[in-house]
Design a protein around this motif. Structure first.
Motif, PDB file in Angstrom:
ATOM      1  N   LYS A  66       0.837  -1.205   0.000  1.00 46.17           N
ATOM      2  CA  LYS A  66       0.000   0.000   0.000  1.00 46.17           C
ATOM      3  C   LYS A  66       0.872   1.255   0.000  1.00 46.17           C
ATOM      4  O   LYS A  66       0.597   2.219  -0.717  1.00 46.17           O
ATOM      5  CB  LYS A  66      -0.920  -0.008   1.225  1.00 46.17           C
ATOM      6  N   GLU A  67       1.930   1.240   0.798  1.00 46.45           N
ATOM      7  CA  GLU A  67       2.828   2.388   0.843  1.00 46.45           C
ATOM      8  C   GLU A  67       3.572   2.566  -0.477  1.00 46.45           C
ATOM      9  O   GLU A  67       3.729   3.689  -0.972  1.00 46.45           O
ATOM     10  CB  GLU A  67       3.816   2.203   1.987  1.00 46.45           C
ATOM     11  N   VAL A  68       4.029   1.456  -1.037  1.00 50.74           N
ATOM     12  CA  VAL A  68       4.746   1.531  -2.314  1.00 50.74           C
ATOM     13  C   VAL A  68       3.818   2.012  -3.425  1.00 50.74           C
ATOM     14  O   VAL A  68       4.197   2.847  -4.256  1.00 50.74           O
ATOM     15  CB  VAL A  68       5.356   0.158  -2.668  1.00 50.74           C
ATOM     16  N   ASP A  69       2.593   1.493  -3.458  1.00 51.97           N
ATOM     17  CA  ASP A  69       1.625   1.910  -4.473  1.00 51.97           C
ATOM     18  C   ASP A  69       1.366   3.409  -4.398  1.00 51.97           C
ATOM     19  O   ASP A  69       1.274   4.090  -5.437  1.00 51.97           O
ATOM     20  CB  ASP A  69       0.308   1.149  -4.303  1.00 51.97           C
ATOM     21  N   ALA A  70       1.240   3.936  -3.180  1.00 49.01           N
ATOM     22  CA  ALA A  70       1.003   5.367  -3.005  1.00 49.01           C
ATOM     23  C   ALA A  70       2.199   6.180  -3.505  1.00 49.01           C
ATOM     24  O   ALA A  70       2.026   7.223  -4.161  1.00 49.01           O
ATOM     25  CB  ALA A  70       0.728   5.679  -1.533  1.00 49.01           C
ATOM     26  N   TYR A  71       3.404   5.698  -3.216  1.00 42.06           N
ATOM     27  CA  TYR A  71       4.599   6.398  -3.685  1.00 42.06           C
ATOM     28  C   TYR A  71       4.666   6.394  -5.211  1.00 42.06           C
ATOM     29  O   TYR A  71       4.910   7.433  -5.843  1.00 42.06           O
ATOM     30  CB  TYR A  71       5.861   5.736  -3.122  1.00 42.06           C
ATOM     31  N   LEU A  72       4.428   5.244  -5.836  1.00 46.69           N
ATOM     32  CA  LEU A  72       4.521   5.143  -7.289  1.00 46.69           C
ATOM     33  C   LEU A  72       3.448   5.982  -7.977  1.00 46.69           C
ATOM     34  O   LEU A  72       3.682   6.541  -9.054  1.00 46.69           O
ATOM     35  CB  LEU A  72       4.401   3.679  -7.723  1.00 46.69           C
ATOM     36  N   ALA A  73       2.276   6.083  -7.360  1.00 44.16           N
ATOM     37  CA  ALA A  73       1.206   6.904  -7.940  1.00 44.16           C
ATOM     38  C   ALA A  73       1.600   8.376  -7.962  1.00 44.16           C
ATOM     39  O   ALA A  73       1.245   9.120  -8.886  1.00 44.16           O
ATOM     40  CB  ALA A  73      -0.088   6.711  -7.149  1.00 44.16           C
ATOM     41  N   ALA A  74       2.337   8.800  -6.930  1.00 42.43           N
ATOM     42  CA  ALA A  74       2.758  10.208  -6.859  1.00 42.43           C
ATOM     43  C   ALA A  74       4.016  10.477  -7.680  1.00 42.43           C
ATOM     44  O   ALA A  74       4.268  11.624  -8.072  1.00 42.43           O
ATOM     45  CB  ALA A  74       2.999  10.594  -5.400  1.00 42.43           C
ATOM     46  N   ALA A  75       4.795   9.436  -7.923  1.00 41.83           N
ATOM     47  CA  ALA A  75       6.032   9.592  -8.695  1.00 41.83           C
ATOM     48  C   ALA A  75       5.745   9.466 -10.187  1.00 41.83           C
ATOM     49  O   ALA A  75       4.665   9.060 -10.606  1.00 41.83           O
ATOM     50  CB  ALA A  75       7.038   8.522  -8.261  1.00 41.83           C
ATOM     51  N   ASN A  76       6.720   9.783 -10.966  1.00 39.88           N
ATOM     52  CA  ASN A  76       6.560   9.760 -12.425  1.00 39.88           C
ATOM     53  C   ASN A  76       6.896   8.359 -12.933  1.00 39.88           C
ATOM     54  O   ASN A  76       7.914   8.139 -13.583  1.00 39.88           O
ATOM     55  CB  ASN A  76       7.477  10.812 -13.056  1.00 39.88           C
ATOM     56  N   SER A  77       6.033   7.383 -12.628  1.00 32.64           N
ATOM     57  CA  SER A  77       6.274   6.001 -13.036  1.00 32.64           C
ATOM     58  C   SER A  77       5.017   5.426 -13.655  1.00 32.64           C
ATOM     59  O   SER A  77       3.918   5.946 -13.463  1.00 32.64           O
ATOM     60  CB  SER A  77       6.678   5.152 -11.828  1.00 32.64           C
ATOM     61  N   ARG A  78       5.182   4.337 -14.388  1.00 32.09           N
ATOM     62  CA  ARG A  78       4.028   3.663 -14.983  1.00 32.09           C
ATOM     63  C   ARG A  78       4.346   2.181 -15.117  1.00 32.09           C
ATOM     64  O   ARG A  78       5.509   1.788 -15.212  1.00 32.09           O
ATOM     65  CB  ARG A  78       3.690   4.259 -16.348  1.00 32.09           C
ATOM     66  N   PRO A  79       3.323   1.334 -15.116  1.00 33.43           N
ATOM     67  CA  PRO A  79       3.580  -0.103 -15.303  1.00 33.43           C
ATOM     68  C   PRO A  79       4.204  -0.371 -16.666  1.00 33.43           C
ATOM     69  O   PRO A  79       3.902   0.315 -17.654  1.00 33.43           O
ATOM     70  CB  PRO A  79       2.182  -0.724 -15.192  1.00 33.43           C
ATOM     71  N   ALA A  80       5.074  -1.365 -16.731  1.00 35.33           N
ATOM     72  CA  ALA A  80       5.660  -1.743 -18.017  1.00 35.33           C
ATOM     73  C   ALA A  80       4.563  -2.212 -18.963  1.00 35.33           C
ATOM     74  O   ALA A  80       3.594  -2.849 -18.539  1.00 35.33           O
ATOM     75  CB  ALA A  80       6.684  -2.849 -17.814  1.00 35.33           C
ATOM     76  N   ALA A  81       4.719  -1.877 -20.239  1.00 28.70           N
ATOM     77  CA  ALA A  81       3.691  -2.223 -21.223  1.00 28.70           C
ATOM     78  C   ALA A  81       3.537  -3.733 -21.363  1.00 28.70           C
ATOM     79  O   ALA A  81       2.424  -4.240 -21.530  1.00 28.70           O
ATOM     80  CB  ALA A  81       4.043  -1.601 -22.568  1.00 28.70           C
ATOM     81  N   GLU A  82       4.643  -4.452 -21.288  1.00 33.76           N
ATOM     82  CA  GLU A  82       4.622  -5.911 -21.389  1.00 33.76           C
ATOM     83  C   GLU A  82       5.351  -6.489 -20.177  1.00 33.76           C
ATOM     84  O   GLU A  82       6.569  -6.517 -20.149  1.00 33.76           O
ATOM     85  CB  GLU A  82       5.307  -6.372 -22.680  1.00 33.76           C
ATOM     86  N   PRO A  83       4.611  -6.917 -19.165  1.00 32.84           N
ATOM     87  CA  PRO A  83       5.241  -7.387 -17.924  1.00 32.84           C
ATOM     88  C   PRO A  83       6.231  -8.524 -18.177  1.00 32.84           C
ATOM     89  O   PRO A  83       6.059  -9.345 -19.073  1.00 32.84           O
ATOM     90  CB  PRO A  83       4.052  -7.856 -17.084  1.00 32.84           C
ATOM     91  N   ALA A  84       7.276  -8.545 -17.359  1.00 26.74           N
ATOM     92  CA  ALA A  84       8.310  -9.571 -17.471  1.00 26.74           C
ATOM     93  C   ALA A  84       8.881  -9.806 -16.078  1.00 26.74           C
ATOM     94  O   ALA A  84       8.402  -9.249 -15.093  1.00 26.74           O
ATOM     95  CB  ALA A  84       9.400  -9.130 -18.444  1.00 26.74           C
ATOM     96  N   THR A  85       9.893 -10.616 -15.990  1.00 28.60           N
ATOM     97  CA  THR A  85      10.604 -10.811 -14.735  1.00 28.60           C
ATOM     98  C   THR A  85      12.093 -10.738 -15.026  1.00 28.60           C
ATOM     99  O   THR A  85      12.496 -10.504 -16.170  1.00 28.60           O
ATOM    100  CB  THR A  85      10.233 -12.150 -14.076  1.00 28.60           C
ATOM    101  N   ILE A  86      12.911 -10.922 -14.009  1.00 29.38           N
ATOM    102  CA  ILE A  86      14.351 -10.903 -14.237  1.00 29.38           C
ATOM    103  C   ILE A  86      14.692 -11.935 -15.310  1.00 29.38           C
ATOM    104  O   ILE A  86      14.305 -13.097 -15.197  1.00 29.38           O
ATOM    105  CB  ILE A  86      15.121 -11.237 -12.949  1.00 29.38           C
ATOM    106  N   PRO A  87      15.410 -11.549 -16.344  1.00 28.50           N
ATOM    107  CA  PRO A  87      15.770 -12.524 -17.388  1.00 28.50           C
ATOM    108  C   PRO A  87      16.884 -13.445 -16.923  1.00 28.50           C
ATOM    109  O   PRO A  87      17.610 -13.149 -15.966  1.00 28.50           O
ATOM    110  CB  PRO A  87      16.250 -11.621 -18.536  1.00 28.50           C
ATOM    111  N   ALA A  88      17.013 -14.579 -17.585  1.00 25.63           N
ATOM    112  CA  ALA A  88      18.120 -15.491 -17.313  1.00 25.63           C
ATOM    113  C   ALA A  88      19.423 -14.835 -17.758  1.00 25.63           C
ATOM    114  O   ALA A  88      19.568 -14.436 -18.917  1.00 25.63           O
ATOM    115  CB  ALA A  88      17.910 -16.810 -18.043  1.00 25.63           C
TER     116      ALA A  88
END
Length: 385
Positions: free
Chosen positions: A241-263
């Motif tokens: 909840k705290e992180v979500d609030a911070y990201l909403a106020a910051a200049n960030s956006r979800p990645a267009a195509e979600p991924a994870t750490i690559p090999a």
């Protein structure tokens, strides 16, 4: 043509005998490295059966050939996990390769260096002798830490044949984030925020725009930051909840195509693009300066490239659009820059590609190597000069 002979090894005794014969005949022997013509390349891939599993003490004893992803899958079935294999980054390494590379751990920010998950084991020296190191509990590693000495990244002192590995329980809850921000400064601001929290994320992985397009094979814009929260459910929900609030106020956006750490484990085998992992360590507060100077340095050589890695704890990897032979000038400049900014270099590049390292420990290492490998057969002559 290399003309090395691959030799499958499945026991300590078999390896001891091979080393003794190789010493007598002065036959080069290589492990996890490209070998010499006429030499023997050791293959531990079939030496992969778990020796013992101690759930009560969160410990497993394994041979060198088991893959990290195989070990983690077996541990997960018992409600446990091997922290350095808890992301896909190094899952395709065998446990022997992982130890040989210095025990990399993408989750070091929260859980500490990967070497802390290696309690001990057994090694075969190039003269055919064996030595146990460490033990099955932390108090057994007081005094000289021979486990870390033999496991120092690319040390080429001995072949690990048995590893005592520390496990941890699976978390009750995880929440993963995959976001993009316009600039590196925004990523650093996010890390500053996360550093201010009582508990850090399990891991955080950052890529710049150039590297992101290669690693994720997607159209990439901006800096990309992936991280994961883990712990008990209430803890993770409140933290999120705290992180979500911070990201909403910051200049960030979800990645267009979600991924994870690559090999990451296969990247350095690429012969057209030069990838260098686990060499540079730079304080994240100095990364703006380091990144700007990196862009300037590589542009002056006409080589394109970029940076990525565990930004929060300063472990930075490098990608250059060139063959390794063309990388020396750039690497030397970046090594100097990292040290100038209060960082450090692991020495991996010098071990693998030259020139010979020179440090206070070099003389000690060479003297030890001469004693245990009198004919200099083990991983010798494989460094590209």
């Amino acid at each position: 043509m290399n003309n090395t002979t691959a030799k499958k090894i499945t026991s300590t005794e078999q390896l001891q005998e091979l080393f003794r014969q190789a010493q007598a005949k002065k036959t080069p022997v290589s492990l996890y490295r490209k070998g010499q013509p006429g030499g023997i390349a050791l293959d531990f891939s079939e030496w992969n059966a778990i020796e013992a599993f101690d759930i009560d003490n969160l410990m497993v004893i394994v041979p060198p050939g088991i893959l990290l992803k195989e070990l983690n899958a077996i541990a997960a079935a018992k409600g446990l996990r091997f922290i350095p294999a808890d992301t896909p980054a190094y899952e395709n390494l065998s446990i022997g390769e992982w130890a040989y590379q210095g025990c990399p751990n993408p989750s070091a920010w929260k859980y500490g260096a990967g070497k802390h998950f290696l309690l001990g084991g057994n090694y075969v020296l190039p003269n055919g002798d064996t030595t146990p190191v460490g033990g099955s509990c932390i108090k057994n590693v007081t005094g000289y830490d021979f486990t870390r000495y033999l496991t120092g990244g690319y040390a080429d002192l001995a072949a690990g044949v048995r590893y005592i590995i520390k496990l941890m329980p699976q978390p009750a809850c995880r929440k993963r984030y995959d976001i993009t921000v316009p600039a590196l400064a925004n990523a650093i601001e996010l890390i500053n925020y996360l550093h201010s929290r009582p508990v850090p994320p399990a891991w955080l992985f950052w890529v710049d725009e150039t590297v992101g397009s290669r690693l994720f094979r997607q159209t990439h814009q901006g800096q990309r930051v992936l991280f994961e929260l883990d712990g008990n459910q209430a803890e993770v929900i409140d933290y999120a909840k705290e992180v979500d609030a911070y990201l909403a106020a910051a200049n960030s956006r979800p990645a267009a195509e979600p991924a994870t750490i690559p090999a990451l484990s296969g990247l350095e085998a690429n012969t057209d693009i030069f990838w260098l992992l686990d060499e540079l360590k730079v304080p994240y507060t100095a990364m703006d300066t380091f990144a700007a100077n990196t862009v300037k340095t590589i542009s002056e050589t006409g080589i394109a490239g970029g940076l990525f890695g565990q930004l929060a704890d300063g472990k930075i990897h490098l990608c250059l659009n060139c063959k390794k032979e063309a990388s020396k000038t750039v690497i030397a400049a970046l090594q100097a820059e990292a040290c100038k900014l209060g960082g450090a270099v692991s020495g991996k590049y010098n071990r693998l590609y030259g020139p010979q390292m020179c440090s206070p420990l070099t003389a000690l290492e060479l003297a030890f190597k001469q004693r245990i490998d009198p004919q200099q057969i083990f991983n010798q002559g494989v460094v590209s000069q």
